[in-house]
Design a protein around this motif. Structure first.
Motif, PDB file in Angstrom:
ATOM      1  N   ALA A  29      11.742  -4.312   1.045  1.00  0.00           N
ATOM      2  CA  ALA A  29      12.140  -5.335   1.957  1.00  0.00           C
ATOM      3  C   ALA A  29      11.505  -4.610   3.208  1.00  0.00           C
ATOM      4  N   MET A  30      11.790  -3.447   3.796  1.00  0.00           N
ATOM      5  CA  MET A  30      11.353  -2.940   4.834  1.00  0.00           C
ATOM      6  C   MET A  30       9.791  -2.746   4.872  1.00  0.00           C
ATOM      7  N   ILE A  31       9.220  -2.240   3.828  1.00  0.00           N
ATOM      8  CA  ILE A  31       7.753  -2.044   3.769  1.00  0.00           C
ATOM      9  C   ILE A  31       7.148  -3.516   3.783  1.00  0.00           C
ATOM     10  N   LEU A  32       7.466  -4.404   3.112  1.00  0.00           N
ATOM     11  CA  LEU A  32       6.692  -5.789   3.436  1.00  0.00           C
ATOM     12  C   LEU A  32       6.977  -6.309   4.750  1.00  0.00           C
ATOM     13  N   SER A  33       8.140  -6.080   5.309  1.00  0.00           N
ATOM     14  CA  SER A  33       8.304  -6.569   6.613  1.00  0.00           C
ATOM     15  C   SER A  33       7.371  -5.947   7.640  1.00  0.00           C
ATOM     16  N   ASN A  34       7.268  -4.537   7.436  1.00  0.00           N
ATOM     17  CA  ASN A  34       6.356  -3.912   8.202  1.00  0.00           C
ATOM     18  C   ASN A  34       4.795  -4.338   8.094  1.00  0.00           C
ATOM     19  N   ALA A  35       4.647  -4.588   6.937  1.00  0.00           N
ATOM     20  CA  ALA A  35       3.260  -5.126   6.884  1.00  0.00           C
ATOM     21  C   ALA A  35       3.173  -6.432   7.279  1.00  0.00           C
ATOM     22  N   MET A  36       3.854  -7.431   7.209  1.00  0.00           N
ATOM     23  CA  MET A  36       3.877  -8.522   7.877  1.00  0.00           C
ATOM     24  C   MET A  36       3.884  -8.616   9.230  1.00  0.00           C
ATOM     25  N   ALA A  64      15.809   9.315   0.061  1.00  0.00           N
ATOM     26  CA  ALA A  64      14.599   8.651   0.749  1.00  0.00           C
ATOM     27  C   ALA A  64      14.115   8.099  -0.546  1.00  0.00           C
ATOM     28  N   ILE A  65      13.004   6.885  -0.452  1.00  0.00           N
ATOM     29  CA  ILE A  65      12.323   6.696  -1.245  1.00  0.00           C
ATOM     30  C   ILE A  65      10.991   6.775  -1.296  1.00  0.00           C
ATOM     31  N   ASN A  66      10.257   7.134  -2.539  1.00  0.00           N
ATOM     32  CA  ASN A  66       8.803   7.548  -2.449  1.00  0.00           C
ATOM     33  C   ASN A  66       8.002   6.099  -2.222  1.00  0.00           C
ATOM     34  N   THR A  67       7.034   6.397  -1.336  1.00  0.00           N
ATOM     35  CA  THR A  67       6.138   5.280  -1.097  1.00  0.00           C
ATOM     36  C   THR A  67       5.068   5.179  -2.036  1.00  0.00           C
ATOM     37  N   PRO A  68       4.060   4.123  -2.076  1.00  0.00           N
ATOM     38  CA  PRO A  68       3.039   4.033  -2.912  1.00  0.00           C
ATOM     39  C   PRO A  68       2.012   5.066  -2.524  1.00  0.00           C
ATOM     40  N   PRO A  69       1.264   5.706  -3.416  1.00  0.00           N
ATOM     41  CA  PRO A  69       0.008   6.209  -3.132  1.00  0.00           C
ATOM     42  C   PRO A  69      -0.689   5.921  -1.875  1.00  0.00           C
ATOM     43  N   SER A  70      -0.920   4.758  -1.531  1.00  0.00           N
ATOM     44  CA  SER A  70      -1.650   4.052  -0.535  1.00  0.00           C
ATOM     45  C   SER A  70      -1.019   4.223   0.650  1.00  0.00           C
ATOM     46  N   ASN A  71       0.014   4.561   0.951  1.00  0.00           N
ATOM     47  CA  ASN A  71       1.159   4.717   2.012  1.00  0.00           C
ATOM     48  C   ASN A  71       1.336   6.231   2.379  1.00  0.00           C
ATOM     49  N   PRO A  72       0.574   6.667   3.377  1.00  0.00           N
ATOM     50  CA  PRO A  72       0.684   7.894   3.871  1.00  0.00           C
ATOM     51  C   PRO A  72       1.929   8.655   4.257  1.00  0.00           C
ATOM     52  N   ALA A  73       3.038   7.686   4.376  1.00  0.00           N
ATOM     53  CA  ALA A  73       4.462   8.079   4.909  1.00  0.00           C
ATOM     54  C   ALA A  73       4.933   9.132   3.863  1.00  0.00           C
ATOM     55  N   GLY A  74       4.542   8.694   2.455  1.00  0.00           N
ATOM     56  CA  GLY A  74       5.176   9.806   1.415  1.00  0.00           C
ATOM     57  C   GLY A  74       6.591   9.453   1.248  1.00  0.00           C
TER      58      GLY A  74
END
Length: 135
Positions: A29-36, A64-74
């Protein structure tokens, strides 16, 4: 004016309602909110039930949660992303019934986080120009 979201002359807005206590659901939810938000949408985030804890100062997710490879945050934590969204202008509120049903008080909330007025949230939910996303 067009009825499409993001049309010229109107502010693109979205209401994100987060109730889940699932770390991955909160994170997504936070990742998608950030993208929006990065795409120009003004976010209104409503945190209810266990998700309201994200808005409490000093709250830390168990892991912590792992982000997808396309997200450099890790790795990220939902509460860290919420702080970033707040810093970038998102409106964040806890549900009106969150505080009376938790051990927290309004002073425990992060700076900038409010308590939602049901009437205002209902207006946004009824506004066909404001999409509502629930997690």
């Amino acid at each position: 004016m067009s009825d499409s979201h993001g049309s010229n002359g109107t502010e693109d807005q979205a209401l994100v309602i987060l109730t889940s206590d699932s770390l991955q659901t909160q994170g997504m939810a936070m990742i998608l909110s950030n993208a929006m938000q990065q795409q120009g949408t003004h976010l209104h985030i409503l945190l209810c039930d266990a998700a309201g804890d994200l808005a409490v100062g000093g709250y830390t997710s168990a892991e912590a949660i792992n982000t997808p490879p396309s997200n450099p945050a890790g790795q990220v934590k939902p509460e860290g992303m919420l702080n970033m969204l707040l810093d970038n202008g998102a409106t964040v509120d806890v549900c009106a019934i969150y505080l009376p049903n938790s051990e927290n008080e309004e002073d425990d909330l992060l700076e900038g986080v409010g308590v939602a007025a049901p009437g205002h949230i209902a207006e946004m939910m009824r506004d066909p120009s404001i999409p509502v996303y629930s997690f």
